[in-house]
Design a protein around this motif. Structure first.
Motif, PDB file in Angstrom:
ATOM      1  N   ASP A 124     101.878  64.511  44.090  1.00 55.00           N
ATOM      2  CA  ASP A 124     102.309  65.814  43.587  1.00 55.00           C
ATOM      3  C   ASP A 124     101.183  66.461  42.780  1.00 55.00           C
ATOM      4  OD1 ASP A 124     104.025  67.982  42.836  1.00 55.00           O
ATOM      5  OD2 ASP A 124     104.220  67.019  40.874  1.00 55.00           O
ATOM      6  N   TYR A 128     100.954  69.162  41.045  1.00 60.06           N
ATOM      7  CA  TYR A 128     101.317  69.803  39.783  1.00 60.06           C
ATOM      8  C   TYR A 128     101.416  68.785  38.645  1.00 60.06           C
ATOM      9  CZ  TYR A 128     102.539  73.189  43.352  1.00 60.06           C
ATOM     10  OH  TYR A 128     102.491  74.015  44.444  1.00 60.06           O
ATOM     11  N   ARG A 144     107.460  65.964  32.264  1.00 59.28           N
ATOM     12  CA  ARG A 144     107.320  65.757  33.701  1.00 59.28           C
ATOM     13  C   ARG A 144     107.595  64.306  34.088  1.00 59.28           C
ATOM     14  NH1 ARG A 144     104.173  69.791  31.950  1.00 59.28           N
ATOM     15  NH2 ARG A 144     103.804  71.586  33.333  1.00 59.28           N
TER      16      ARG A 144
END
Length: 394
Positions: free
Chosen positions: A273, A275, A340
Motif C-alpha cells: 500500500d 499510502y 494507519r
C-alpha cells in the motif's frame, strides 16, 4: 563509538521489553527492569567519577535513555528523570554526596522540583512541609530532591519569593500509595510524596538559581568536569525529551513489526500500500530528525562550556525551543502511523498502543509546554530581553 553503557542497554533491550507489560501492571518498574538498569549503569552516567560514576558527555546519557525507552517507555522515563539527579548531586555539598553514595554508588535519587513545599528557617537549617506530585521511580529511591520556597517566621512563603532544592533521605518523607492512576507511563510510579515537618540541615540544600546558571554551582562545588558546568534547564529537559523520543522510536519499531504481514480490510497487504508506506517513511524521518536535533543541541552547549565560552540566555533558549519541538514532532509522527494501524492496534496485547499512550503522557510534562519558551526565544533573537515568567525553565 557508542558509550559502553549504551552498548549494554542495547544488549538488554529485549529483556526490558519482555517485562514492560509487568511494569505497567505493577504501576512501578518491575524488579527485573530495576536490576537490568542498575547493572547497565544508566543511572551513573552523569554521576561523578569519585563516587563510582562516569561523568559522561550528556549526549551519551541521552542515547542511553532513548535506548531504554525504545524497549520500555516507563523504564526510559525513570532513567531520563532519575538519571539527571546524580548530575545535580555532584553540585551539592560533599558531605551530602558522601551520605548518599558513600556506601553504595548505585543509590537512586528521586524528585520532583516543583516548589510545592515551604522550608522555614531554623537553627542549622530548615523545617520542611508540603506535598509534591509526580515523583517518578520513587519506589526504588533512597533519597529525594524537592523544590521548596523559603518560608517566613509564620511558615508562609517569604517575600520576595526564593526557591531552592532540598534533599531528604527516604525516612523523612511519605510516599502516597494509589496516587498514580493514569493512562500512560503507568509503570513510572510517579506518586505523590508528603513531608510533614522534617528538619533539613543547611548543607542538604542548594540554591536553585545557582544550579540553573550552571557554572556558578560547579565552581562552588569544585567540579571542573565540563558536564557539571551546564545549566540545569538544559540538562533536566534533556532526560525527559530523550525518553519521549525513545518511546517514539519504540512505537515506530512496533508499528513496522506489526504492519509487515498485516492485510487491510480491503484485502491489500500493507507492504503493497503506497499510502501507508509513505506515512511510515515520513514518520520515521521526523522521529530521526527529533533525535538528531536533540543531541545536536546539548552537544553545542557542551562544546561552549568545554571551550570556556559563556553559555548565553539565547543559547539556552534556542536549545530549549528545539528540545520542545523535538518532542512534539516525534509524537505527531507517531500519531500519523498509529492512525494507519487499524483497529487491532488498540488491543492491550499490541505494544504499539502502550507506546502511543506513553508518548502522549510524556508530552504533558511542563517542560514540553511550548508557549512561553517559543515566545522568549523569538524575543531574544529579535534583540529583545525576555522578562519575568518568559525566562522560566530556560
Amino acid at each position: 563509538m557508542a558509550h559502553e553503557v549504551v552498548s549494554r542497554v542495547e544488549e538488554i533491550a529485549g529483556r526490558l521489553a519482555a517485562v514492560a507489560d509487568e511494569t505497567e501492571r505493577l504501576g512501578r518498574l518491575a524488579d527485573e527492569s530495576v536490576k537490568l538498569i542498575r547493572e547497565a549503569g544508566v543511572m551513573r552516567l552523569l554521576q561523578p567519577t569519585d563516587f563510582g560514576g562516569y561523568a559522561a558527555h550528556p549526549r551519551d546519557f541521552a542515547e542511553a535513555v532513548m535506548a531504554v525507552a525504545k524497549a520500555c517507555g516507563s523504564t526510559g522515563w525513570v532513567c531520563g528523570v532519575g538519571g539527571v539527579h546524580p548530575w545535580e548531586m555532584a553540585l551539592c555539598d560533599r558531605r551530602l554526596q558522601q551520605e548518599v553514595w558513600g556506601s553504595d554508588s548505585n543509590t537512586w535519587i528521586a524528585s520532583p522540583y516543583m516548589p510545592s513545599g515551604v522550608a522555614t528557617p531554623t537553627d542549622g537549617g530548615y523545617i520542611l512541609k508540603g506535598r509534591w506530585q509526580f515523583s517518578s521511580g520513587t519506589d526504588h529511591c533512597d533519597w529525594i530532591f524537592l523544590g521548596a520556597l523559603v518560608g517566613d517566621a509564620e511558615g508562609r512563603p517569604a517575600q520576595p519569593m526564593k526557591a531552592m532544592h532540598v534533599v531528604l533521605p527516604r525516612s523523612d518523607y511519605t510516599i502516597v500509595e494509589d496516587s498514580w492512576d493514569v493512562i500512560g507511563l503507568r509503570g513510572t510510579g510517579s506518586k505523590d510524596v508528603i513531608v510533614d515537618g522534617a528538619f533539613i540541615p543547611a548543607y542538604r540544600t542548594i540554591d536553585s538559581e545557582e544550579v540553573a546558571a550552571g557554572e556558578i554551582a560547579a565552581e562552588r562545588a569544585g567540579r571542573t568536569e565540563t558536564v557539571y558546568r551546564l545549566p540545569f534547564w538544559s540538562m533536566f529537559p534533556l532526560g525527559i525529551t530523550s525518553a519521549v523520543v525513545g518511546i517514539c522510536e519504540g512505537a515506530l519499531a512496533a508499528h513496522l513489526d506489526y504492519q509487515r504481514d498485516r492485510v487491510m480490510a480491503a484485502g491489500t497487504k500493507v507492504k503493497d500500500d503506497p499510502y501507508t508506506l509513505f506515512a511510515i517513511s515520513e514518520a520515521a524521518s521526523e522521529i530521526q530528525a527529533s533525535r538528531l536535533q536533540l543531541l545536536d543541541g546539548i552537544s553545542r552547549l557542551y562544546d561552549l562550556a568545554d571551550s570556556g565560552k559563556p553559555i548565553t540566555f539565547e543559547d539556552r533558549a534556542v536549545v530549549r525551543r528545539n528540545q520542545i519541538r523535538c518532542a512534539w514532532r516525534a509524537v505527531s509522527a507517531v500519531d500519523e502511523i498509529f492512525a494507519r494501524s487499524g483497529g487491532n492496534a488498540v488491543r492491550r496485547g499490541n505494544p504499539l498502543q502502550r507506546f502511543w499512550r506513553d508518548a502522549h503522557v510524556g508530552l504533558q510534562h511542563a517542560i514540553h509546554i511550548p508557549g512561553t519558551t517559543y515566545h522568549a526565544t523569538a524575543q531574544v533573537q529579535m534583540g529583545l530581553e525576555p522578562q519575568g515568567a518568559l525566562r522560566m525553565m530556560i
